[in-house]
Design an enzyme around this catalytic site. Sequence first.
Site, PDB file in Angstrom:
ATOM      1  N   ASP A 233      16.794  40.298  -2.973  1.00 18.65           N
ATOM      2  CA  ASP A 233      17.818  39.431  -2.394  1.00 18.65           C
ATOM      3  C   ASP A 233      17.179  38.178  -1.798  1.00 18.65           C
ATOM      4  OD1 ASP A 233      20.675  39.231  -1.564  1.00 18.65           O
ATOM      5  OD2 ASP A 233      19.794  39.220   0.445  1.00 18.65           O
ATOM      6  N   GLU A 300      16.559  37.199  -7.080  1.00 18.95           N
ATOM      7  CA  GLU A 300      17.795  36.428  -6.928  1.00 18.95           C
ATOM      8  C   GLU A 300      17.372  35.061  -6.392  1.00 18.95           C
ATOM      9  OE1 GLU A 300      21.965  36.341  -4.395  1.00 18.95           O
ATOM     10  OE2 GLU A 300      20.041  36.809  -3.487  1.00 18.95           O
TER      11      GLU A 300
END
Length: 600
Positions: A233, A300
Amino acid sequence: MDPVVTYRAGEPGQPGGRSGPAAPPAGTEETDYSTWWHDAVMYEVYVRSFADADGDGVGDIEGIRRRLPDLADLGVDGIWVSPFYRSPMADHGYDVADHTDVDPLFGTLSDVDALLRDAHEAGLKVVVDLVPNHSSSAHPAFQAALAAGPGAPERDLYLFRDGRGPDGALPPNNWISVFGGPAWTRVPDGQWYLHLFAPEQPDWNWQHPRVRAAHAEIIRFWLDRGVDGFRIDVSHGLVKDGELRDHPTDALPTPETGFREEIEPHAWDQDGVHEIYREWRAIVDAHDRRDGRQRVLVGETWVADPGRLARYVRPDELHLTFTFSLLYAPFSAPAWRAAIDAARAATAAVCAPPTWVLANHDVVRPVSRYGGGETGLRRARAALLTLLALPGTVYLYQGDELGLPQVDVPPEARQDPVWERSGHTSPGRDGARVPLPWSGDAPPYGFSAGAAEPWLPQPPDWATLTASAQSVDPMSTRVLVRGALALRRALPFLGGPAGPGGTAKPGGAAEPGGPGHSGEPGRAAGTRPGFRWRDDLPADCLAFDRTSAAGALTCVMATRSEIRLEIAGRLVLASGPVGYDGATLVLPPDTTAWVIPRSG
């Protein structure tokens, strides 16, 4: 953990946007397919909204485990599971209080072990979310930092600073939160702490060796437990400018802004992040050597410049990073071609495959992004079929295979912190997170067997969109995606293996259980399908060939007008009705077709 993406002119790959690197030469072969993740099709499971086994209205690990047969039947290679760790749920699990335990809302560690076991038996890989940019404010380390006070070593694990102005009453710099509002919160003793997202998500100080050591142990914990990799993330945000300088512009991004590094250059895409990923890659490689399995690190990485994005997937860093350019591309052949060329050129330069996405839990669903209604659905189906013909890895988002639209969640039911943090100016991401419809004629559509209402309300008109209804409808989006995945595995020009078990049935389906689905390693080295554009068509048509020694497949996507293509061969799949007599393909607007040309 990123924005609800909408198209804006001037973005890379768009009219008026800055140019990317030149396209690779025709026929360039980027990868040898020697690892499973080089051409895998992965499926994002947003755990809260996938399947609820215990009847409390929130999805859970056991719900995922019970639905593994549905995913194996669909034909994906594995799943990426959103965070299920202990959390106060201020951002629905992306505020982690303990990375090595499961929140009781979702189950137990034993449930995760059972999920891993059953997924692997079904031939499915399991990638889990790692959230390293920030912790929960309930994390023991942050609570210790609050208690310790200014100047204490406990505060060095986070980014605490004195304020500016009289009595330090102003934030340390001009940074704002991705979710809206200032990126700093003041604590009672007068200092401020940084949170690029919600105040309940304080950012770690990645310059501190204890932070690095703790996350290395988290990675080892889950590798030892049997996961096949990590989706990282906010992979471009861990390291900040050392001086925490003001951003040089007064332009204010909103929660809908995707690529922020040009507006906020001191918060994103800092060079120091690459040292972290080299450390993590060494840990993963050591585990691979120890037991012969192949794990993957997927970033990401919201970085617009393709060349800088490619730095994250250099040979000693991450294996993959999401290519978000198609999220910004309108349904336009020139925009798609520009985005594809830029991504392929950049990743080929570092010997990595591109990783394509059209949706995730943070962005508006394609059906609605492409116009909504029947037009939006036609375009979303065409886009999916084109995506699945591209070289590289694909990540689908749950519901893509059902053609689900974005839901306009009533304001009183919205739960995304973006809604409150933006002062109710942004609806947030709830509309893409509504629980999946599995079966039945009314909510909860098989999502939950219990009496509790789903955590977000489902529309009353989704009966025809359920997985059960679409499974028996030969024209449904689920059947289309299932057929495309079977062909992708079976046909050598799409990366699939040749040989027994990988041959196509009449009508375009493939025999299950063919090589290349769950094997370790993946494709045999040297079986490298090629890619080349077809330039003999109008500008509003996107067309390319996937080639191998065994032949070729042509993918054609018509965007704004009808396309006629002289191509002798066999039509194997189309996203909608087309005309084809074996020699001339007539493709209506908003439609994609796969054709195997006749050789000779």
